[in-house]
Enzyme design. Structure first.
Site, mmCIF file in Angstrom:
data_model
loop_
_atom_site.group_PDB
_atom_site.id
_atom_site.type_symbol
_atom_site.label_atom_id
_atom_site.label_comp_id
_atom_site.label_asym_id
_atom_site.label_seq_id
_atom_site.Cartn_x
_atom_site.Cartn_y
_atom_site.Cartn_z
ATOM 1 C CG HIS A 1 -32.645 39.085 13.716
ATOM 2 N ND1 HIS A 1 -32.951 38.621 14.957
ATOM 3 C CD2 HIS A 1 -31.393 38.541 13.107
ATOM 4 C CE1 HIS A 1 -31.943 38.040 15.202
ATOM 5 N NE2 HIS A 1 -31.113 37.946 14.337
ATOM 6 N NE ARG B 118 -31.294 34.728 13.060
ATOM 7 C CZ ARG B 118 -30.815 33.530 12.248
ATOM 8 N NH1 ARG B 118 -31.668 32.706 11.717
ATOM 9 N NH2 ARG B 118 -29.592 33.348 12.137
ATOM 10 C CD GLU C 66 -24.636 36.319 12.538
ATOM 11 O OE1 GLU C 66 -23.807 36.741 11.963
ATOM 12 O OE2 GLU C 66 -25.287 36.995 13.719
ATOM 13 N NE ARG D 52 -21.509 42.605 17.157
ATOM 14 C CZ ARG D 52 -21.216 41.771 18.152
ATOM 15 N NH1 ARG D 52 -20.333 42.103 19.036
ATOM 16 N NH2 ARG D 52 -21.659 40.479 18.045
#
Length: 228
Positions: free
Chosen positions: A16, A72, A100, A182
């Site tokens: 994002h 987001r 997240e 990641r």
């Protein structure tokens, strides 16, 4: 031999755009926060440059899209692919599997604030805190993150497996957040989350994962792509 980059399904990951918290380095997990104007600009530029027929992200090649349900990420998805801005059954999935990392007690703090807080509580006497190894107090552990990402990766591989030699376009798009993407990349290549793999994906950044030799048992990171 056929050029595998023309036919091998890809997983395109998109972070994002900028938010107020990301701009100043605050850990943003479960907090719902909108893109800044700069963040909107980052995604709009990416869409104009990289999205379209024959471009890096070709909507015609997408077989499925996974999006974090955080505002987001949803905003980013809608700016990247306005043609899919309404929920498309069977094509778009909003899922906590790619939300997240849940930072728990560290939500909204900066890295040094977390480290100082932990030291005040008598933690980390022998080594520095490492989220990849230690997780977050009252948040997620690396094992919990691994489990949900592995579930998603298995789904993606099942979707793409029948089309590994170009039987039909089968790219998958994943729209999410910096740290979880990641972690996703590590798990994609079967590395443990706590294994050191220095990398970054900037706000509004797009990267590509794929397979070697058209084989779902050989997932790879694409370090560079030939342009169409």
């Amino acid at each position: 031999m056929s050029d595998q980059y023309d036919i091998t399904p890809r997983v395109i990951i998109a972070r994002h755009g900028q938010t107020d918290w990301a701009r100043v380095g605050r850990f943003t997990g479960t907090t719902d926060i909108e893109l800044t104007q700069k963040g909107i600009g980052q995604i709009s530029t990416a869409a104009a440059t990289l999205v379209g027929a024959g471009k890096l992200l070709d909507p015609r090649r997408l077989t499925h899209i996974y999006v974090s349900p955080r505002t987001r990420a949803v905003e980013t998805f809608k700016l990247l692919l306005p043609q899919y801005s309404d929920f498309v059954p069977g094509k778009v999935t909003f899922t906590e599997d790619i939300a997240e990392w849940d930072y728990g007690n560290y939500e909204g703090l900066k890295d040094m604030e977390i480290r100082n807080l932990r030291k005040m509580r008598g933690l980390d006497g022998e080594r520095e805190w490492n989220i990849w190894t230690d997780g977050c107090e009252d948040g997620e552990s690396s094992q919990q993150v691994t489990e949900r990402l592995d579930k998603l990766i298995l789904q993606i591989k099942e979707i793409q497996k029948p089309y590994m030699r170009g039987e039909k376009p089968a790219d998958v798009l994943v729209v999410a957040h910096g740290l979880i993407l990641r972690a996703f990349a590590k798990r994609w290549i079967n590395w443990s989350i706590d294994r050191d793999l220095p990398m970054e994906i900037q706000p509004g950044g797009i990267a590509v994962l794929s397979y070697k030799d058209n084989d779902t048992n050989k997932p790879t990171l694409n370090l560079g792509l030939a342009l169409p």
